[in-house]
Design a protein around this motif. Structure first.
Motif, PDB file in Angstrom:
ATOM      1  N   GLU A  48      25.029  10.401  33.303  1.00 41.74           N
ATOM      2  CA  GLU A  48      26.454  10.118  33.453  1.00 41.74           C
ATOM      3  C   GLU A  48      26.773  10.046  34.943  1.00 41.74           C
ATOM      4  O   GLU A  48      26.347  10.924  35.703  1.00 41.74           O
ATOM      5  CB  GLU A  48      27.296  11.211  32.801  1.00 41.74           C
ATOM      6  N   PHE A  49      27.484   9.008  35.353  1.00 41.26           N
ATOM      7  CA  PHE A  49      27.849   8.872  36.757  1.00 41.26           C
ATOM      8  C   PHE A  49      29.253   9.412  37.000  1.00 41.26           C
ATOM      9  O   PHE A  49      30.189   9.119  36.250  1.00 41.26           O
ATOM     10  CB  PHE A  49      27.804   7.407  37.202  1.00 41.26           C
ATOM     11  N   VAL A  50      29.382  10.208  38.068  1.00 48.43           N
ATOM     12  CA  VAL A  50      30.689  10.706  38.507  1.00 48.43           C
ATOM     13  C   VAL A  50      30.815  10.419  39.997  1.00 48.43           C
ATOM     14  O   VAL A  50      29.955  10.851  40.777  1.00 48.43           O
ATOM     15  CB  VAL A  50      30.834  12.217  38.251  1.00 48.43           C
ATOM     16  N   PRO A  51      31.847   9.697  40.417  1.00 44.63           N
ATOM     17  CA  PRO A  51      31.983   9.437  41.855  1.00 44.63           C
ATOM     18  C   PRO A  51      32.303  10.720  42.618  1.00 44.63           C
ATOM     19  O   PRO A  51      33.098  11.537  42.160  1.00 44.63           O
ATOM     20  CB  PRO A  51      33.149   8.443  41.923  1.00 44.63           C
ATOM     21  N   LEU A  52      31.658  10.890  43.770  1.00 44.10           N
ATOM     22  CA  LEU A  52      31.879  12.091  44.568  1.00 44.10           C
ATOM     23  C   LEU A  52      31.458  11.847  45.995  1.00 44.10           C
ATOM     24  O   LEU A  52      30.352  11.367  46.255  1.00 44.10           O
ATOM     25  CB  LEU A  52      31.073  13.275  43.999  1.00 44.10           C
ATOM     26  N   ASP A  53      32.330  12.200  46.923  1.00 44.83           N
ATOM     27  CA  ASP A  53      31.964  12.329  48.329  1.00 44.83           C
ATOM     28  C   ASP A  53      31.639  13.796  48.539  1.00 44.83           C
ATOM     29  O   ASP A  53      32.527  14.664  48.446  1.00 44.83           O
ATOM     30  CB  ASP A  53      33.124  11.891  49.225  1.00 44.83           C
ATOM     31  N   VAL A  54      30.374  14.112  48.779  1.00 42.24           N
ATOM     32  CA  VAL A  54      29.932  15.503  48.824  1.00 42.24           C
ATOM     33  C   VAL A  54      30.557  16.281  49.971  1.00 42.24           C
ATOM     34  O   VAL A  54      30.459  17.516  50.010  1.00 42.24           O
ATOM     35  CB  VAL A  54      28.395  15.589  48.905  1.00 42.24           C
ATOM     36  N   ARG A  55      31.195  15.603  50.890  1.00 41.59           N
ATOM     37  CA  ARG A  55      31.867  16.291  51.992  1.00 41.59           C
ATOM     38  C   ARG A  55      33.270  16.745  51.627  1.00 41.59           C
ATOM     39  O   ARG A  55      33.914  17.465  52.392  1.00 41.59           O
ATOM     40  CB  ARG A  55      31.919  15.361  53.203  1.00 41.59           C
ATOM     41  N   ASP A  56      33.766  16.338  50.444  1.00 41.04           N
ATOM     42  CA  ASP A  56      35.128  16.612  50.005  1.00 41.04           C
ATOM     43  C   ASP A  56      35.138  17.887  49.167  1.00 41.04           C
ATOM     44  O   ASP A  56      34.735  17.884  48.002  1.00 41.04           O
ATOM     45  CB  ASP A  56      35.654  15.422  49.204  1.00 41.04           C
ATOM     46  N   THR A  57      35.614  18.981  49.747  1.00 40.47           N
ATOM     47  CA  THR A  57      35.604  20.274  49.071  1.00 40.47           C
ATOM     48  C   THR A  57      36.393  20.243  47.773  1.00 40.47           C
ATOM     49  O   THR A  57      35.941  20.750  46.734  1.00 40.47           O
ATOM     50  CB  THR A  57      36.169  21.360  49.999  1.00 40.47           C
ATOM     51  N   ASP A  58      37.591  19.665  47.794  1.00 37.63           N
ATOM     52  CA  ASP A  58      38.435  19.637  46.596  1.00 37.63           C
ATOM     53  C   ASP A  58      37.801  18.809  45.482  1.00 37.63           C
ATOM     54  O   ASP A  58      37.834  19.196  44.311  1.00 37.63           O
ATOM     55  CB  ASP A  58      39.824  19.090  46.933  1.00 37.63           C
ATOM     56  N   ALA A  59      37.224  17.676  45.851  1.00 38.83           N
ATOM     57  CA  ALA A  59      36.592  16.820  44.848  1.00 38.83           C
ATOM     58  C   ALA A  59      35.399  17.518  44.214  1.00 38.83           C
ATOM     59  O   ALA A  59      35.165  17.413  42.996  1.00 38.83           O
ATOM     60  CB  ALA A  59      36.164  15.499  45.483  1.00 38.83           C
ATOM     61  N   ALA A  60      34.615  18.233  45.018  1.00 37.21           N
ATOM     62  CA  ALA A  60      33.478  18.970  44.470  1.00 37.21           C
ATOM     63  C   ALA A  60      33.948  20.045  43.501  1.00 37.21           C
ATOM     64  O   ALA A  60      33.354  20.231  42.425  1.00 37.21           O
ATOM     65  CB  ALA A  60      32.662  19.588  45.599  1.00 37.21           C
ATOM     66  N   GLY A  61      35.025  20.716  43.838  1.00 35.45           N
ATOM     67  CA  GLY A  61      35.566  21.731  42.940  1.00 35.45           C
ATOM     68  C   GLY A  61      36.012  21.138  41.615  1.00 35.45           C
ATOM     69  O   GLY A  61      35.771  21.715  40.544  1.00 35.45           O
ATOM     70  N   ARG A  62      36.654  19.982  41.659  1.00 37.38           N
ATOM     71  CA  ARG A  62      37.104  19.338  40.426  1.00 37.38           C
ATOM     72  C   ARG A  62      35.930  18.906  39.555  1.00 37.38           C
ATOM     73  O   ARG A  62      35.980  18.997  38.324  1.00 37.38           O
ATOM     74  CB  ARG A  62      37.992  18.130  40.747  1.00 37.38           C
ATOM     75  N   LEU A  63      34.861  18.425  40.199  1.00 36.48           N
ATOM     76  CA  LEU A  63      33.693  17.993  39.437  1.00 36.48           C
ATOM     77  C   LEU A  63      33.148  19.139  38.598  1.00 36.48           C
ATOM     78  O   LEU A  63      32.959  18.998  37.376  1.00 36.48           O
ATOM     79  CB  LEU A  63      32.608  17.487  40.389  1.00 36.48           C
ATOM     80  N   PHE A  64      32.892  20.275  39.219  1.00 39.15           N
ATOM     81  CA  PHE A  64      32.257  21.368  38.487  1.00 39.15           C
ATOM     82  C   PHE A  64      33.224  22.036  37.512  1.00 39.15           C
ATOM     83  O   PHE A  64      32.795  22.520  36.458  1.00 39.15           O
ATOM     84  CB  PHE A  64      31.666  22.376  39.474  1.00 39.15           C
ATOM     85  N   ALA A  65      34.505  22.028  37.825  1.00 37.96           N
ATOM     86  CA  ALA A  65      35.481  22.569  36.880  1.00 37.96           C
ATOM     87  C   ALA A  65      35.533  21.745  35.601  1.00 37.96           C
ATOM     88  O   ALA A  65      35.856  22.263  34.523  1.00 37.96           O
ATOM     89  CB  ALA A  65      36.865  22.619  37.521  1.00 37.96           C
ATOM     90  N   GLY A  66      35.202  20.468  35.690  1.00 38.21           N
ATOM     91  CA  GLY A  66      35.264  19.591  34.534  1.00 38.21           C
ATOM     92  C   GLY A  66      34.013  19.572  33.683  1.00 38.21           C
ATOM     93  O   GLY A  66      33.991  18.914  32.629  1.00 38.21           O
ATOM     94  N   LEU A  67      32.960  20.269  34.097  1.00 39.63           N
ATOM     95  CA  LEU A  67      31.724  20.287  33.318  1.00 39.63           C
ATOM     96  C   LEU A  67      31.753  21.408  32.283  1.00 39.63           C
ATOM     97  O   LEU A  67      32.262  22.501  32.555  1.00 39.63           O
ATOM     98  CB  LEU A  67      30.519  20.487  34.240  1.00 39.63           C
ATOM     99  N   PRO A  68      31.195  21.169  31.108  1.00 36.96           N
ATOM    100  CA  PRO A  68      31.160  22.222  30.098  1.00 36.96           C
ATOM    101  C   PRO A  68      30.277  23.385  30.496  1.00 36.96           C
ATOM    102  O   PRO A  68      30.522  24.532  30.123  1.00 36.96           O
ATOM    103  CB  PRO A  68      30.609  21.508  28.859  1.00 36.96           C
ATOM    104  N   ARG A  69      29.206  23.103  31.249  1.00 39.80           N
ATOM    105  CA  ARG A  69      28.321  24.137  31.772  1.00 39.80           C
ATOM    106  C   ARG A  69      27.504  23.521  32.895  1.00 39.80           C
ATOM    107  O   ARG A  69      27.513  22.301  33.100  1.00 39.80           O
ATOM    108  CB  ARG A  69      27.401  24.711  30.697  1.00 39.80           C
ATOM    109  N   LEU A  70      26.794  24.350  33.632  1.00 39.90           N
ATOM    110  CA  LEU A  70      25.938  23.872  34.711  1.00 39.90           C
ATOM    111  C   LEU A  70      24.746  24.808  34.834  1.00 39.90           C
ATOM    112  O   LEU A  70      24.913  26.025  34.931  1.00 39.90           O
ATOM    113  CB  LEU A  70      26.699  23.834  36.039  1.00 39.90           C
TER     114      LEU A  70
END
Length: 256
Positions: A48-70
């Motif tokens: 599954e592809f999810v767009p992310l700029d790894v330098r963006d702290t807020d975007a990284a937080g949203r990505l992992f908050a949206g995953l069922p588990r990691l």
């Protein structure tokens, strides 16, 4: 080294080494999320592809908050153009350090709670450039040296809940190899400098990442695994050989 039921995130996972890692995780049975600023030219089956700029702290937080588990985070995103230190200003070199050192820290911190809950692991993708002079990519080499040290510190601070390891990667044949090593003859010439006689394939790095993420490596943390085909042949050996061919063998030191 099966990863059935595990959820893995691979940053920079849409091409090159990252795509090789993503494919290896899919083959091992994991559910794989690949991240990059742009989608892959050709979708990677099973991911599954999810767009992310790894330098963006807020975007990284949203990505992992949206995953069922990691269960696994592979910090692969990075790279740098060839640029001598005096050919660019400090801000350009600082951006290289940001992408290759600070961004993996940003993403790891964003993933921390999820990984702690699953007792998961982090795999940093380092480089042999971090352990030797890296002319033309000095900021990149410095960042990769820092990344390896960061991983060792994280392995201590976050134990026993999260394992953290580094793959120290050598030269890899990808769709962009020609930008670094030239045409087919150039790539072949570079490959001959590797003791195993070839460049790595992305799948070689992928299998090593699967190992570090799997239960087969359950007691491995804070380690640096070299994936470099034996490293680099010392230059003095070839220089010594040239001296013998020319009829002027190098002198050897003698004990007094």
């Amino acid at each position: 080294m099966e990863l059935d039921g595990k959820v893995a995130v691979v940053t920079g996972g849409t091409r090159g080494v990252g795509a090789g890692i993503a494919r290896a995780f899919v083959r091992a049975g994991a559910e794989v999320v690949v991240c990059a600023r742009r989608p892959p030219d050709v979708p990677l089956p099973g991911t599954e592809f999810v767009p992310l700029d790894v330098r963006d702290t807020d975007a990284a937080g949203r990505l992992f908050a949206g995953l069922p588990r990691l269960d696994v985070l592979v910090n692969n995103a990075g790279g740098a153009p060839h640029r001598l230190l005096t050919e660019a200003g400090p801000e350009r070199h600082a951006r290289v350090v940001e992408l290759n050192l600070l961004a993996p820290l940003t993403v790891s911190l964003a993933a921390y709670d999820r990984l702690r809950h699953s007792r998961g692991s982090i795999v940093m993708i380092g480089s042999v450039s971090g352990g030797r002079p890296s002319p033309g990519t000095a900021a990149y080499g410095a960042a990769k040296a820092g990344l390896e040290n960061l991983a060792r510190s994280m392995a201590v601070e976050w134990a026993p809940d999260i394992r953290v390891n580094t793959l120290v990667v050598g030269m890899v044949r990808t769709e962009r190899s020609h930008l670094h090593y030239g045409d087919r003859d150039g790539i072949a010439a570079v490959a001959r400098t590797v003791p195993l006689g070839r460049l790595a394939e992305p799948s070689d790095v992928g299998r090593a990442a699967v190992f570090l993420a799997s239960d087969a490596a359950a007691y491995i943390s804070g380690a640096s695994l070299k994936v470099h085909g034996g490293g680099e042949r010392p230059a003095f050996l070839d220089a010594a050989g040239a001296g013998r061919v020319s009829g002027h063998p190098p002198t050897a030191d003698k004990e007094s």
